[in-house]
Design an enzyme around this catalytic site. Structure first.
Site, PDB file in Angstrom:
ATOM      1  N   LYS A   1      45.324  62.297  93.303  1.00  0.00           N
ATOM      2  CA  LYS A   1      45.047  63.232  92.216  1.00  0.00           C
ATOM      3  C   LYS A   1      45.185  64.698  92.640  1.00  0.00           C
ATOM      4  O   LYS A   1      45.577  65.509  91.855  1.00  0.00           O
ATOM      5  CB  LYS A   1      43.662  62.998  91.619  1.00  0.00           C
ATOM      6  CG  LYS A   1      43.464  61.539  91.177  1.00  0.00           C
ATOM      7  CD  LYS A   1      43.359  61.364  89.677  1.00  0.00           C
ATOM      8  CE  LYS A   1      43.447  59.906  89.270  1.00  0.00           C
ATOM      9  NZ  LYS A   1      42.267  59.132  89.604  1.00  0.00           N
TER      10      LYS A   1
ATOM     11  N   TRP B   1      35.141  55.639  85.231  1.00  0.00           N
ATOM     12  CA  TRP B   1      35.125  55.408  86.689  1.00  0.00           C
ATOM     13  C   TRP B   1      33.698  55.229  87.186  1.00  0.00           C
ATOM     14  O   TRP B   1      33.439  54.372  88.045  1.00  0.00           O
ATOM     15  CB  TRP B   1      35.835  56.538  87.425  1.00  0.00           C
ATOM     16  CG  TRP B   1      37.278  56.634  87.044  1.00  0.00           C
ATOM     17  CD1 TRP B   1      37.896  57.668  86.417  1.00  0.00           C
ATOM     18  CD2 TRP B   1      38.289  55.619  87.229  1.00  0.00           C
ATOM     19  NE1 TRP B   1      39.220  57.369  86.206  1.00  0.00           N
ATOM     20  CE2 TRP B   1      39.486  56.132  86.697  1.00  0.00           C
ATOM     21  CE3 TRP B   1      38.295  54.345  87.803  1.00  0.00           C
ATOM     22  CZ2 TRP B   1      40.681  55.408  86.714  1.00  0.00           C
ATOM     23  CZ3 TRP B   1      39.483  53.623  87.818  1.00  0.00           C
ATOM     24  CH2 TRP B   1      40.655  54.155  87.282  1.00  0.00           C
TER      25      TRP B   1
ATOM     26  N   ASP C   1      31.952  60.667  93.834  1.00  0.00           N
ATOM     27  CA  ASP C   1      33.369  60.362  93.629  1.00  0.00           C
ATOM     28  C   ASP C   1      34.041  61.649  93.149  1.00  0.00           C
ATOM     29  O   ASP C   1      33.833  62.087  92.019  1.00  0.00           O
ATOM     30  CB  ASP C   1      33.502  59.240  92.580  1.00  0.00           C
ATOM     31  CG  ASP C   1      34.960  58.925  92.232  1.00  0.00           C
ATOM     32  OD1 ASP C   1      35.865  59.579  92.779  1.00  0.00           O
ATOM     33  OD2 ASP C   1      35.180  58.014  91.400  1.00  0.00           O
TER      34      ASP C   1
END
Ligand SMILES: *Cc1c(COP(=O)(O)O)cnc(C)c1O
Length: 365
Positions: free
Chosen positions: A193, A102, A169
Site C-alpha cells: 500500500k 480489516w 495495523d
C-alpha cells in the site's frame, strides 16, 4: 502515457522505484546476476535486508528504543493471527476496536485464540466514523486497532492511552504521517500500500512484549525466531523487500515522514475541499475522521456516473471506483501520488459540474 493512479493497493510507487527495481532484475549492483537468481544469504542481499530494517526504525524514530523491524510474508492477513498467537496469554483476552472490514478480519482470527473483547464498533453506521468513548480492559493482553480504514476512508487521528501493549495495523498509512510511534508496541503493514511490491509484510515490534503468552508457537509464526534469524528464518520475499528499500530511500531523500506528510495534507485538503464544495458530490466518512490516504465519495445523482467515468478515464486517471463492498468512488492518495495528479481529478470534478449546470440552464430556456 503514465496514468494518475488512484488504486488502493497494490498501488502507485515512486517512478524511480519501478526503474531501479527493474534494473535490479536484469543486473543487480553490477554483479552480473539478477536480484531474482542470487542467494538471499549473499553479501549483496544481506546488505539490502540490514539496510531496510535499519531504515524503517530510523524513519519511524524508533532507533535504539528496543524495537526490531522484520520483513515477513503472508500479508497483513497473516498478522491477524500471528498477533494473538504471540501476544494473547493462554486463558487471557485481547481488546479490539472494530473500525472496518480489516479490523473485523483481525477480530475473527483473534477469536480462535481466546476471549476477544470488541471495545467499540462503528459497524451500525457502515463504518463511517471512528468510535470514541470506549474502555480498554486493563487485564487484556493487548489492544488492537487499525490506523487507516482503506475501504471506508476513515483514519484514527489519535490513539488511546493504555498500559497494555498497543498493536496497530498500519497497512494503508504507514510512513504517511508523523506520529509518536513509541506509543505502539507492535505495528504491521502489508508492503503493497505505501511501501513496495506485494509479497512482504513489515512488522515492527518492541522486543520486551514477546515471550509472555505461554503458548507454544510454530516456528514460522514466532516473532522471536524471526528476530533471532535477522528476518531470514526462511527465504524472504527478496524482490518485494528490495522495492521497500528503494521506496524508503526515496522517502528519506524527500525529507522523511514530516516532509511527505505536508504534501499528503495538501493533497487531501485539495480533494476534500472540492468534494464539499461541488454540489454533485458527497463524502461518505465523518469529516473529523476522514482518511488522508483513501478519500471515499459518491455522486449525489447516480445518473451522472456514466459521464463522470468517461471524463476521469479520458483525463488519464485509473483506479477510482470504490471497493466492491461499498461502491461509489475511492481516491487513494498514497505517498507517491503527486499533488498534480490530485489537481487533475479535481479539475474533472469541476468540469462535470459545468457540464450539468450548462444542461440545466438550457433546459430552463
Ligand atoms: C489491504 C489491507 C489489509 C490486507 O492486507 P494483505 O496484505 O492483503 O493481507 C489489512 N489491513 C489493512 C488496513 C489493509 O488496508
Amino acid at each position: 502515457m503514465k496514468k494518475h493512479n488512484y488504486s488502493a493497493g497494490p498501488c502507485i510507487l515512486p517512478q524511480e522505484v519501478f526503474e531501479k527495481s527493474a534494473q535490479a532484475v536484469l543486473n543487480f549492483n553490477n554483479s552480473g546476476l539478477s536480484l531474482l537468481e542470487m542467494s538471499h544469504r549473499s553479501k549483496d542481499f544481506v546488505a539490502v535486508m540490514d539496510e531496510v530494517r535499519a531504515l524503517v526504525l530510523e524513519l519511524l524514530g524508533l532507533e535504539g528504543k528496543g524495537y526490531q523491524a522484520l520483513f515477513l510474508q503472508g500479508g497483513a492477513s497473516l498478522e491477524f493471527l500471528m498477533v494473538p498467537y504471540n501476544l494473547m496469554k493462554v486463558d487471557g483476552k485481547a481488546a479490539y476496536l472494530d473500525t472496518g472490514t480489516w479490523a473485523n478480519n483481525a477480530i475473527k482470527e483473534a477469536k480462535l485464540f481466546g476471549e476477544t473483547v470488541v471495545v467499540g464498533s462503528s459497524k451500525e453506521d457502515n463504518y463511517n466514523h471512528i468510535p470514541t468513548d470506549y474502555t480498554i480492559p486493563a487485564d487484556a493482553s493487548y489492544f488492537h486497532c487499525t490506523s487507516n480504514n482503506t475501504i471506508f476512508g476513515t483514519q484514527m487521528k489519535s490513539f488511546p492511552k493504555t498500559d497494555i501493549p498497543v498493536v496497530c495495523d498500519m497497512s494503508s498509512d504507514i510512513f504517511s504521517r508523523t506520529l509518536d510511534f513509541t506509543q505502539f508496541d507492535l505495528i504491521y503493514a502489508g508492503a503493497q500500500k505505501n511501501m513496495g511490491a506485494a509479497g512482504a509484510t513489515l512488522v515492527v515490534v518492541k522486543e520486551e512484549i514477546l515471550g509472555k503468552s505461554g503458548r507454544t508457537i510454530p516456528s514460522i509464526l514466532d516473532y522471536e525466531k524471526h528476530i533471532k534469524a535477522e528476518s531470514m528464518y526462511n527465504t524472504p520475499a527478496v524482490f518485494a523487500v528490495y522495492t521497500c528499500l528503494l521506496t524508503l530511500q526515496w522517502l528519506k531523500k524527500q525529507g522523511g515522514i514530516a516532509a511527505i506528510e505536508k504534501i499528503n495534507e495538501a493533497k487531501a485538503n485539495l480533494l476534500y475541499t472540492e468534494i464539499d464544495r461541488n454540489p454533485l458530490f458527497i463524502g461518505t466518512a465523518n469529516p473529523a475522521d476522514r482518511s488522508f490516504m483513501n478519500a471515499t465519495f459518491l455522486l449525489v445523482n447516480p445518473e451522472h456516473q456514466e459521464t463522470f467515468d468517461k471524463m476521469w478515464k479520458a483525463a488519464g486517471i485509473s483506479g477510482l471506483p470504490g471497493h466492491r463492498s461499498v461502491g461509489g468512488y475511492r481516491a487513494s492518495m498514497y505517498n507517491a501520488l503527486s499533488l498534480e495528479s490530485v489537481q487533475v481529478l479535481v479539475d474533472v470534478m469541476k468540469e462535470l459540474e459545468t457540464v450539468y449546470s450548462n444542461q440545466s440552464q438550457l433546459a430552463e430556456k
